[in-house]
Design a protein around this motif. Structure first.
Motif, PDB file in Angstrom:
ATOM      1  N   VAL A 151      44.239  37.278  34.808  1.00  0.00           N
ATOM      2  CA  VAL A 151      45.307  37.653  33.898  1.00  0.00           C
ATOM      3  C   VAL A 151      45.154  39.133  33.572  1.00  0.00           C
ATOM      4  CG1 VAL A 151      46.285  37.307  31.599  1.00  0.00           C
ATOM      5  CG2 VAL A 151      45.412  35.355  32.882  1.00  0.00           C
ATOM      6  N   GLU A 152      46.226  39.874  33.705  1.00  0.00           N
ATOM      7  CA  GLU A 152      46.213  41.309  33.391  1.00  0.00           C
ATOM      8  C   GLU A 152      46.199  41.455  31.870  1.00  0.00           C
ATOM      9  OE1 GLU A 152      45.883  45.122  34.711  1.00  0.00           O
ATOM     10  OE2 GLU A 152      46.165  43.378  35.992  1.00  0.00           O
ATOM     11  N   ALA A 153      45.077  41.922  31.314  1.00  0.00           N
ATOM     12  CA  ALA A 153      44.938  42.065  29.868  1.00  0.00           C
ATOM     13  C   ALA A 153      45.335  43.473  29.445  1.00  0.00           C
ATOM     14  CB  ALA A 153      43.498  41.787  29.453  1.00  0.00           C
ATOM     15  N   GLU A 154      45.836  43.567  28.219  1.00  0.00           N
ATOM     16  CA  GLU A 154      46.157  44.882  27.674  1.00  0.00           C
ATOM     17  C   GLU A 154      44.868  45.529  27.208  1.00  0.00           C
ATOM     18  OE1 GLU A 154      49.207  45.022  24.734  1.00  0.00           O
ATOM     19  OE2 GLU A 154      50.337  43.421  25.684  1.00  0.00           O
ATOM     20  N   GLY A 155      44.652  46.764  27.582  1.00  0.00           N
ATOM     21  CA  GLY A 155      43.457  47.469  27.149  1.00  0.00           C
ATOM     22  C   GLY A 155      42.225  47.011  27.912  1.00  0.00           C
ATOM     23  N   ALA A 156      41.086  47.423  27.399  1.00  0.00           N
ATOM     24  CA  ALA A 156      39.814  47.106  28.055  1.00  0.00           C
ATOM     25  C   ALA A 156      39.419  45.656  27.826  1.00  0.00           C
ATOM     26  CB  ALA A 156      38.732  48.031  27.528  1.00  0.00           C
ATOM     27  N   GLY A 157      38.540  45.163  28.688  1.00  0.00           N
ATOM     28  CA  GLY A 157      38.067  43.792  28.589  1.00  0.00           C
ATOM     29  C   GLY A 157      36.828  43.663  27.725  1.00  0.00           C
ATOM     30  N   GLY A 158      36.473  44.676  26.982  1.00  0.00           N
ATOM     31  CA  GLY A 158      35.293  44.647  26.133  1.00  0.00           C
ATOM     32  C   GLY A 158      34.293  45.694  26.583  1.00  0.00           C
ATOM     33  N   ALA A 159      33.290  45.911  25.750  1.00  0.00           N
ATOM     34  CA  ALA A 159      32.274  46.922  26.039  1.00  0.00           C
ATOM     35  C   ALA A 159      31.162  46.336  26.894  1.00  0.00           C
ATOM     36  CB  ALA A 159      31.700  47.458  24.735  1.00  0.00           C
ATOM     37  N   GLU A 214      28.278  44.392  41.774  1.00  0.00           N
ATOM     38  CA  GLU A 214      27.564  43.812  42.904  1.00  0.00           C
ATOM     39  C   GLU A 214      26.466  42.837  42.478  1.00  0.00           C
ATOM     40  OE1 GLU A 214      27.969  47.723  45.835  1.00  0.00           O
ATOM     41  OE2 GLU A 214      26.061  47.286  44.879  1.00  0.00           O
ATOM     42  N   GLY A 215      26.167  42.799  41.182  1.00  0.00           N
ATOM     43  CA  GLY A 215      25.124  41.899  40.681  1.00  0.00           C
ATOM     44  C   GLY A 215      23.725  42.479  40.769  1.00  0.00           C
ATOM     45  N   ARG A 216      23.615  43.751  41.120  1.00  0.00           N
ATOM     46  CA  ARG A 216      22.303  44.391  41.245  1.00  0.00           C
ATOM     47  C   ARG A 216      21.722  44.758  39.889  1.00  0.00           C
ATOM     48  NH1 ARG A 216      22.997  49.151  45.355  1.00  0.00           N
ATOM     49  NH2 ARG A 216      20.782  49.338  44.915  1.00  0.00           N
ATOM     50  N   LEU A 217      22.594  45.023  38.902  1.00  0.00           N
ATOM     51  CA  LEU A 217      22.179  45.407  37.555  1.00  0.00           C
ATOM     52  C   LEU A 217      22.821  44.448  36.567  1.00  0.00           C
ATOM     53  CD1 LEU A 217      20.791  47.408  35.617  1.00  0.00           C
ATOM     54  CD2 LEU A 217      22.834  48.838  35.772  1.00  0.00           C
ATOM     55  N   ARG A 218      21.986  43.756  35.805  1.00  0.00           N
ATOM     56  CA  ARG A 218      22.513  42.777  34.843  1.00  0.00           C
ATOM     57  C   ARG A 218      23.094  43.484  33.641  1.00  0.00           C
ATOM     58  NH1 ARG A 218      19.878  37.186  34.868  1.00  0.00           N
ATOM     59  NH2 ARG A 218      21.125  37.202  33.007  1.00  0.00           N
ATOM     60  N   SER A 219      24.178  42.928  33.113  1.00  0.00           N
ATOM     61  CA  SER A 219      24.833  43.515  31.948  1.00  0.00           C
ATOM     62  C   SER A 219      25.410  42.415  31.064  1.00  0.00           C
ATOM     63  CB  SER A 219      25.948  44.462  32.386  1.00  0.00           C
ATOM     64  OG  SER A 219      26.970  43.728  33.010  1.00  0.00           O
ATOM     65  N   VAL A 220      25.839  42.836  29.875  1.00  0.00           N
ATOM     66  CA  VAL A 220      26.457  41.929  28.915  1.00  0.00           C
ATOM     67  C   VAL A 220      27.771  42.562  28.482  1.00  0.00           C
ATOM     68  CG1 VAL A 220      26.191  40.835  26.652  1.00  0.00           C
ATOM     69  CG2 VAL A 220      24.194  41.209  28.091  1.00  0.00           C
ATOM     70  N   ARG A 221      28.805  41.751  28.310  1.00  0.00           N
ATOM     71  CA  ARG A 221      30.098  42.262  27.849  1.00  0.00           C
ATOM     72  C   ARG A 221      30.334  41.784  26.412  1.00  0.00           C
ATOM     73  NH1 ARG A 221      34.596  44.245  30.375  1.00  0.00           N
ATOM     74  NH2 ARG A 221      33.802  43.728  32.434  1.00  0.00           N
ATOM     75  N   TYR A 222      30.644  42.738  25.552  1.00  0.00           N
ATOM     76  CA  TYR A 222      30.933  42.437  24.151  1.00  0.00           C
ATOM     77  C   TYR A 222      32.383  42.775  23.849  1.00  0.00           C
ATOM     78  CZ  TYR A 222      25.984  42.074  23.092  1.00  0.00           C
ATOM     79  OH  TYR A 222      24.678  41.688  23.052  1.00  0.00           O
ATOM     80  N   GLY A 223      32.939  42.095  22.855  1.00  0.00           N
ATOM     81  CA  GLY A 223      34.294  42.433  22.418  1.00  0.00           C
ATOM     82  C   GLY A 223      35.327  41.515  23.013  1.00  0.00           C
ATOM     83  N   LYS A 224      36.482  42.079  23.257  1.00  0.00           N
ATOM     84  CA  LYS A 224      37.628  41.322  23.751  1.00  0.00           C
ATOM     85  C   LYS A 224      37.304  40.674  25.092  1.00  0.00           C
ATOM     86  CE  LYS A 224      41.897  43.058  25.159  1.00  0.00           C
ATOM     87  NZ  LYS A 224      43.033  43.925  24.904  1.00  0.00           N
ATOM     88  N   PRO A 225      37.427  39.361  25.186  1.00  0.00           N
ATOM     89  CA  PRO A 225      37.119  38.691  26.451  1.00  0.00           C
ATOM     90  C   PRO A 225      38.126  39.036  27.539  1.00  0.00           C
ATOM     91  CG  PRO A 225      38.089  37.137  24.918  1.00  0.00           C
ATOM     92  CD  PRO A 225      37.892  38.435  24.175  1.00  0.00           C
TER      93      PRO A 225
END
Length: 67
Positions: free
Chosen positions: A40-48, A24-35
Motif C-alpha cells: 500500500v502506498e503510504a503518505e509520508g515516511a514509513g517510520g524512523a 539486503e538483510g546484512r544489517l539488522r534494524s528496527v523501525r519506529y513510528g508510523k507502520p
C-alpha cells in the motif's frame, strides 16, 4: 539506537549504502513510528529506522571476517 546517518558516518559510507545493507538483510534494524503497510502506498515516511549498537558491532565483525 543509532540513526542511519550516524551509522553511515561511523562506517564512512553513504547513507544509501546503509539502507541497501538493511534491505539486503546484512544489517539488522528496527523501525519506529508510523507502520508501513506492505503493498500500500503510504503518505509520508514509513517510520524512523534505527540500528542498535549491538547490531552495528555484529555487522562490523562480519565485515572484518570477510576482508
Amino acid at each position: 539506537m543509532l540513526r542511519v546517518k550516524e551509522v553511515a558516518s561511523r562506517l564512512d559510507v553513504h547513507p544509501a549504502t546503509v539502507y541497501r545493507w538493511i534491505k539486503e538483510g546484512r544489517l539488522r534494524s528496527v523501525r519506529y513510528g508510523k507502520p508501513q503497510v506492505v503493498g500500500v502506498e503510504a503518505e509520508g515516511a514509513g517510520g524512523a529506522i534505527r540500528v542498535t549498537e549491538t547490531a552495528l558491532t555484529a555487522f562490523q565483525g562480519d565485515v572484518e571476517q570477510v576482508a
